[in-house]
Design a protein around this motif. Structure first.
Motif, PDB file in Angstrom:
ATOM      1  N   TYR A 157       0.842  -1.197   0.000  1.00 29.38           N
ATOM      2  CA  TYR A 157       0.000   0.000   0.000  1.00 29.38           C
ATOM      3  C   TYR A 157       0.876   1.246   0.000  1.00 29.38           C
ATOM      4  O   TYR A 157       2.064   1.212   0.345  1.00 29.38           O
ATOM      5  N   ILE A 158       0.272   2.352  -0.371  1.00 31.72           N
ATOM      6  CA  ILE A 158       0.911   3.660  -0.335  1.00 31.72           C
ATOM      7  C   ILE A 158      -0.162   4.702  -0.047  1.00 31.72           C
ATOM      8  O   ILE A 158      -1.299   4.552  -0.479  1.00 31.72           O
ATOM      9  N   TYR A 159       0.186   5.743   0.706  1.00 33.86           N
ATOM     10  CA  TYR A 159      -0.817   6.755   1.042  1.00 33.86           C
ATOM     11  C   TYR A 159      -0.155   8.124   1.182  1.00 33.86           C
ATOM     12  O   TYR A 159       1.069   8.251   1.335  1.00 33.86           O
ATOM     13  N   ALA A 160      -0.986   9.151   1.135  1.00 29.14           N
ATOM     14  CA  ALA A 160      -0.550  10.521   1.384  1.00 29.14           C
ATOM     15  C   ALA A 160      -1.765  11.313   1.855  1.00 29.14           C
ATOM     16  O   ALA A 160      -2.901  11.020   1.475  1.00 29.14           O
ATOM     17  N   GLY A 161      -1.529  12.299   2.693  1.00 30.09           N
ATOM     18  CA  GLY A 161      -2.620  13.115   3.209  1.00 30.09           C
ATOM     19  C   GLY A 161      -2.108  14.458   3.703  1.00 30.09           C
ATOM     20  O   GLY A 161      -0.898  14.674   3.849  1.00 30.09           O
ATOM     21  N   THR A 209       0.683  20.625   7.290  1.00 26.86           N
ATOM     22  CA  THR A 209       1.589  19.482   7.272  1.00 26.86           C
ATOM     23  C   THR A 209       1.134  18.438   6.271  1.00 26.86           C
ATOM     24  O   THR A 209      -0.061  18.350   5.944  1.00 26.86           O
ATOM     25  N   LEU A 210       2.067  17.654   5.785  1.00 26.51           N
ATOM     26  CA  LEU A 210       1.803  16.541   4.879  1.00 26.51           C
ATOM     27  C   LEU A 210       2.374  15.267   5.481  1.00 26.51           C
ATOM     28  O   LEU A 210       3.426  15.293   6.147  1.00 26.51           O
ATOM     29  N   VAL A 211       1.695  14.157   5.255  1.00 27.15           N
ATOM     30  CA  VAL A 211       2.202  12.855   5.684  1.00 27.15           C
ATOM     31  C   VAL A 211       2.146  11.903   4.493  1.00 27.15           C
ATOM     32  O   VAL A 211       1.331  12.074   3.576  1.00 27.15           O
ATOM     33  N   ALA A 212       3.019  10.907   4.524  1.00 24.30           N
ATOM     34  CA  ALA A 212       3.043   9.908   3.456  1.00 24.30           C
ATOM     35  C   ALA A 212       3.685   8.643   3.995  1.00 24.30           C
ATOM     36  O   ALA A 212       4.425   8.671   4.992  1.00 24.30           O
ATOM     37  N   GLY A 213       3.396   7.534   3.344  1.00 23.11           N
ATOM     38  CA  GLY A 213       3.980   6.272   3.759  1.00 23.11           C
ATOM     39  C   GLY A 213       3.719   5.186   2.748  1.00 23.11           C
ATOM     40  O   GLY A 213       2.817   5.289   1.906  1.00 23.11           O
ATOM     41  N   SER A 236       8.311   5.550   6.064  1.00 22.69           N
ATOM     42  CA  SER A 236       7.698   6.854   5.811  1.00 22.69           C
ATOM     43  C   SER A 236       8.733   7.958   5.978  1.00 22.69           C
ATOM     44  O   SER A 236       9.585   7.894   6.873  1.00 22.69           O
ATOM     45  N   PRO A 237       8.675   8.982   5.127  1.00 19.81           N
ATOM     46  CA  PRO A 237       9.605  10.099   5.241  1.00 19.81           C
ATOM     47  C   PRO A 237       9.128  11.101   6.286  1.00 19.81           C
ATOM     48  O   PRO A 237       7.932  11.233   6.550  1.00 19.81           O
ATOM     49  N   GLY A 238      10.069  11.824   6.870  1.00 20.20           N
ATOM     50  CA  GLY A 238       9.752  12.875   7.821  1.00 20.20           C
ATOM     51  C   GLY A 238      10.757  13.994   7.709  1.00 20.20           C
ATOM     52  O   GLY A 238      11.773  13.864   7.017  1.00 20.20           O
ATOM     53  N   SER A 239      10.502  15.094   8.397  1.00 16.49           N
ATOM     54  CA  SER A 239      11.401  16.245   8.308  1.00 16.49           C
ATOM     55  C   SER A 239      12.766  15.966   8.926  1.00 16.49           C
ATOM     56  O   SER A 239      13.741  16.648   8.617  1.00 16.49           O
ATOM     57  N   SER A 240      12.845  14.957   9.781  1.00 15.30           N
ATOM     58  CA  SER A 240      14.127  14.663  10.444  1.00 15.30           C
ATOM     59  C   SER A 240      14.630  13.264  10.120  1.00 15.30           C
ATOM     60  O   SER A 240      15.399  12.688  10.873  1.00 15.30           O
ATOM     61  N   GLY A 241      14.186  12.693   8.992  1.00 14.52           N
ATOM     62  CA  GLY A 241      14.699  11.390   8.597  1.00 14.52           C
ATOM     63  C   GLY A 241      13.636  10.472   8.044  1.00 14.52           C
ATOM     64  O   GLY A 241      12.483  10.866   7.844  1.00 14.52           O
ATOM     65  N   VAL A 242      14.041   9.235   7.812  1.00 13.83           N
ATOM     66  CA  VAL A 242      13.135   8.204   7.321  1.00 13.83           C
ATOM     67  C   VAL A 242      12.827   7.262   8.470  1.00 13.83           C
ATOM     68  O   VAL A 242      13.733   6.790   9.181  1.00 13.83           O
ATOM     69  N   TYR A 243      11.520   6.968   8.657  1.00  5.80           N
ATOM     70  CA  TYR A 243      11.072   6.147   9.777  1.00  5.80           C
ATOM     71  C   TYR A 243      10.666   4.753   9.313  1.00  5.80           C
ATOM     72  O   TYR A 243      10.039   4.604   8.246  1.00  5.80           O
TER      73      TYR A 243
END
Length: 368
Positions: free
Chosen positions: A299-303, A333-337, A354-361
């Protein structure tokens, strides 16, 4: 017993449960108008048009039926299909399909969903006059006015919609969408509810909740910071139309704290130095795409939404920490995963990156 054997047995049991869960209680109707109870494999509308799988009991073998074998079928929760014969407008050949019943009254409405076409064919049947019209998605046609060519949408469906109601009804202009035409017919049927039983079918929708927790696996100063991420995601899927597209909403939390703070060595330096940041993001709307139901579902998502951040800073002066300060920030803010859902029984184990402002989680969790 070798440790691999229990794992194999657990996997086989899970596959058997998955296969059993694809079937829902329902019934078929023969051409003699006899009703046979059993279980039907639940699929999206498009996959039920030409053939269904039926079991007389949960542990019996499946048998396939097409529209020439039975007069209709239905699920116990209210979703019903009727065998419908018509002449195709394009090929002028006779076709027989399972058409879904969505409106019932003086005018019955059946729909035929075809592949990824969001605007299905619709069959309207006047039970008083026995007239039937076939509505199809309007096509663009070219017209010429004062020597200039224009693209115009065909409006023949409005004429047909008025015809099936009767000459005494003036058809108003409405867009060709399933919801708008159904609403128009439903209002018309209510005027004759004393003479005809009316029913509007409300499609089944499913909600899923995904719980995730994880930590950063890359990013700036990766070894010098503690970073975690948690999320609660809700998905909403119109499962009768699609099993790959969902709307999402959720709450996302990220935490970052520096293990050590490097204080500027300039004697006259004076300012703030961030050492801890927490962000709580509220995401009211987003989209998720995933593979069809199976043992493993990528799966993939964004919001998008709004984030509330809490920033804890050191106040630095004369090469030393003089105190602390806290600031609150509100910003879009944006989120994705992207990840995998691995089915275990009726639920899924989930792993996600998932990407973030301080790295990849990298996160893990489960859904239910």
């Amino acid at each position: 017993m070798k440790p691999t054997l229990p794992l194999v047995l657990l996997f086989l049991i899970s596959l058997q449960q998955i296969h059993a869960q694809e079937f829902e209680p329902g019934y078929i109707i023969t051409f003699d108008n006899d009703t046979v109870q059993g279980m039907i494999k639940e699929q999206v509308d498009n996959d039920l048009v030409h053939e269904i799988e039926f079991r007389s009991s949960s542990d019996s073998e499946s048998k396939e039926f097409n529209p020439r074998d039975i007069s209709g079928f239905g699920f116990d929760y209210g979703r019903t299909f009727r065998t419908f014969k018509f002449t195709d407008i394009v090929s002028e050949q006779e076709k027989v399909i399972f058409a879904k019943e969505v409106e019932k009254g003086k005018i019955d409405v059946l729909i035929w969903r075809k592949g990824k076409n969001r605007k299905p064919d619709m069959f309207l049947i006047n039970r008083a006059t026995h007239d039937t019209v076939h509505l199809t998605r309007p096509k663009k046609k070219m017209t010429t006015v004062d020597g200039r060519d224009f693209s115009q949408e065909d409006r023949d469906y409005l004429r047909l919609l008025g015809d099936v109601k009767g000459e005494e009804f003036e058809q108003k202009k409405i867009r060709y969408t399933e919801d708008k035409i159904r609403k128009d017919i439903s209002l018309h049927n209510q005027e004759f509810s004393d003479a005809y039983e009316t029913r509007s079918y409300k499609e089944k929708k499913e909600r899923e909740y995904i719980l995730l927790g994880g930590t950063a696996v890359s990013g700036p100063s990766f070894q010098e910071q503690s970073r975690i991420r948690a999320a609660v995601i809700q998905t909403r899927t119109a499962v009768e139309r699609t099993n790959t597209f969902s709307y999402i909403s959720g709450v996302f939390y990220t935490y970052r704290e520096k293990k050590e703070v490097s204080i500027p060595t300039q004697y006259f330096y004076k300012g703030h130095l961030n050492y801890k940041r927490q962000v709580l993001s509220f995401i009211p709307i987003g989209l998720m795409f995933q593979s069809s139901p199976g043992t493993i579902r990528p799966y993939i998502y964004a919001g998008g939404g709004v984030g509330v951040g809490k920033l804890d800073d050191y106040f630095i002066e004369f090469e030393a920490i003089q105190g602390t300060d806290t600031e609150y920030v509100v910003a879009p803010t944006l989120v994705a995963g992207a990840g995998l859902k691995i089915r275990v029984g009726s639920n899924y184990l989930v792993t996600e990156i998932s990407p973030g402002s301080s790295g990849v989680y990298l996160s893990a969790g489960f859904s239910f």
